[in-house]
Design a protein around this motif. Sequence first.
Motif, PDB file in Angstrom:
ATOM      1  N   VAL A  11      -2.251 -17.965 -11.482  1.00  0.00           N
ATOM      2  CA  VAL A  11      -1.604 -17.405 -10.288  1.00  0.00           C
ATOM      3  C   VAL A  11      -2.094 -18.130  -9.031  1.00  0.00           C
ATOM      4  O   VAL A  11      -1.305 -18.501  -8.160  1.00  0.00           O
ATOM      5  CB  VAL A  11      -1.872 -15.882 -10.172  1.00  0.00           C
ATOM      6  N   PHE A  30       0.977  -9.369  -4.962  1.00  0.00           N
ATOM      7  CA  PHE A  30       0.177  -9.645  -6.164  1.00  0.00           C
ATOM      8  C   PHE A  30       0.353  -8.466  -7.104  1.00  0.00           C
ATOM      9  O   PHE A  30      -0.137  -7.373  -6.822  1.00  0.00           O
ATOM     10  CB  PHE A  30      -1.302  -9.794  -5.809  1.00  0.00           C
ATOM     11  N   SER A  31       1.047  -8.687  -8.220  1.00  0.00           N
ATOM     12  CA  SER A  31       1.291  -7.560  -9.118  1.00  0.00           C
ATOM     13  C   SER A  31       0.886  -7.900 -10.541  1.00  0.00           C
ATOM     14  O   SER A  31       0.820  -9.071 -10.923  1.00  0.00           O
ATOM     15  CB  SER A  31       2.767  -7.167  -9.063  1.00  0.00           C
ATOM     16  N   GLY A  32       0.629  -6.867 -11.317  1.00  0.00           N
ATOM     17  CA  GLY A  32       0.193  -7.038 -12.696  1.00  0.00           C
ATOM     18  C   GLY A  32      -0.679  -5.848 -13.062  1.00  0.00           C
ATOM     19  O   GLY A  32      -1.058  -5.061 -12.189  1.00  0.00           O
ATOM     20  N   LYS A  38      -6.539  -9.197  -9.731  1.00  0.00           N
ATOM     21  CA  LYS A  38      -5.562  -9.554  -8.694  1.00  0.00           C
ATOM     22  C   LYS A  38      -6.219  -9.652  -7.314  1.00  0.00           C
ATOM     23  O   LYS A  38      -5.963 -10.583  -6.566  1.00  0.00           O
ATOM     24  CB  LYS A  38      -4.435  -8.502  -8.637  1.00  0.00           C
ATOM     25  N   ASP A 154      -0.876  -2.547  -8.975  1.00  0.00           N
ATOM     26  CA  ASP A 154      -0.558  -2.592 -10.408  1.00  0.00           C
ATOM     27  C   ASP A 154       0.678  -1.742 -10.697  1.00  0.00           C
ATOM     28  O   ASP A 154       1.052  -1.571 -11.847  1.00  0.00           O
ATOM     29  CB  ASP A 154      -1.753  -2.207 -11.294  1.00  0.00           C
ATOM     30  N   PRO A 156       4.074  -2.121  -8.943  1.00  0.00           N
ATOM     31  CA  PRO A 156       5.024  -2.619  -7.935  1.00  0.00           C
ATOM     32  C   PRO A 156       6.295  -1.781  -7.859  1.00  0.00           C
ATOM     33  O   PRO A 156       6.905  -1.682  -6.801  1.00  0.00           O
ATOM     34  CB  PRO A 156       5.329  -4.049  -8.405  1.00  0.00           C
ATOM     35  N   ARG A 164       9.552  -4.704  -1.345  1.00  0.00           N
ATOM     36  CA  ARG A 164       9.471  -5.691  -2.437  1.00  0.00           C
ATOM     37  C   ARG A 164      10.368  -6.903  -2.171  1.00  0.00           C
ATOM     38  O   ARG A 164       9.994  -8.044  -2.415  1.00  0.00           O
ATOM     39  CB  ARG A 164       9.887  -5.043  -3.755  1.00  0.00           C
ATOM     40  N   ARG A 169       6.689 -12.850  -4.932  1.00  0.00           N
ATOM     41  CA  ARG A 169       5.942 -12.174  -5.990  1.00  0.00           C
ATOM     42  C   ARG A 169       4.989 -13.138  -6.695  1.00  0.00           C
ATOM     43  O   ARG A 169       5.397 -14.220  -7.110  1.00  0.00           O
ATOM     44  CB  ARG A 169       6.969 -11.626  -6.982  1.00  0.00           C
ATOM     45  N   GLU A 171       2.843 -12.874  -9.927  1.00  0.00           N
ATOM     46  CA  GLU A 171       2.676 -11.937 -11.023  1.00  0.00           C
ATOM     47  C   GLU A 171       1.595 -12.366 -12.018  1.00  0.00           C
ATOM     48  O   GLU A 171       1.582 -13.500 -12.479  1.00  0.00           O
ATOM     49  CB  GLU A 171       4.010 -11.774 -11.754  1.00  0.00           C
ATOM     50  N   ARG A 173       0.345 -12.126 -15.590  1.00  0.00           N
ATOM     51  CA  ARG A 173       0.833 -11.749 -16.924  1.00  0.00           C
ATOM     52  C   ARG A 173      -0.321 -11.709 -17.909  1.00  0.00           C
ATOM     53  O   ARG A 173      -1.212 -12.571 -17.852  1.00  0.00           O
ATOM     54  CB  ARG A 173       1.863 -12.774 -17.402  1.00  0.00           C
TER      55      ARG A 173
END
Length: 332
Positions: A11, A30-32, A38, A154, A156, A164, A169, A171, A173
Amino acid sequence: MSAFAPWQQRVLDSALASLAEGRLGHALLFSGAAKMGKGEVAMRLAQRLLCPTPGADGLACGRCRACQLFAAGTHPDFKFTSFIPNDKGDKLRSELVVDQMRELGHWFSLTPQMGAAQVAMITPANAMNLNASNALLKTLEEPSRDRYLLLVTDRPGRLPATIRSRCQRLEFRPPGKAEALAWLRERGHGEAALAPALHASRGHPGLASEWLATGGLELRRKVLSELNALSEGRQSPIELAQRWLEDEHAPLRLRFAAELALDAAAERLGAGPATGLTVPGDFQMLSAWFDGINRTREQLAVPALRHDLALAGLLLEWRSMSKATAMQGARR
Ligand SMILES: [Zn+2]
């Protein structure tokens, strides 16, 4: 600076590549899943954005005055927004509130003190209540050069679509199994527990590592044996409900119970490994029970409700599920 896990590095590399090509957004999401690191990656990027003399590797130099202030947590052009104490001052609020976002909007309207940029980080971004989100939206609608907003979450899906859609984004994974196991091994966890922990965490190594370090897997095993005791009539639903809720591990117990039911449902379809659960409920019953437990878990944050009654009802259902299927078996 400590080395990142491969999924963090991927990332960061993509963000640095975007920056180098001049296409890094001014609002970044920052998502996940939880425990993927993150926030650490967001901090590393923030430091880079504030460093006037980045190295050839694209990262902050770590030596200039801006980097020193950042490391000390006193850089005037970095603003960190998270939970603040409530009015009484006896605990943290459970939401990010509108005053915090107004303050942030005002802060962004000031000139950067050290000249390079202004960077704000909001975590967990999904904790903004509706008024806070609306106030932040105003800030997002006025993008400005060298001002960066880093949102970390965490969940989103809990952010308004209007926010959003304005974010780029980034992400995180979950890694492949081999990479995850290698990383867990490096953390020094015993070999035998690695695969079960990774399975229990649904492939999320950060979570698996935490559970290995803090006894989460033992808690899961205990939940499994307690559910079996319930099926076999050796355990009272009401007493078990009270025991599950008596301490801070209540949400994790309910999470494990729900996931075990889901695993058992998959097992019925021949689609998963053996769970060790003796409850013979069918796929639909187990899926409905999974939903019920998750609803109860979501409601744990609401103090006014009788969680023990809701949970005792579900545990009673678990026991009758076993009885119903046992009787079917006997008739066959
Ligand atoms: Zn620097």
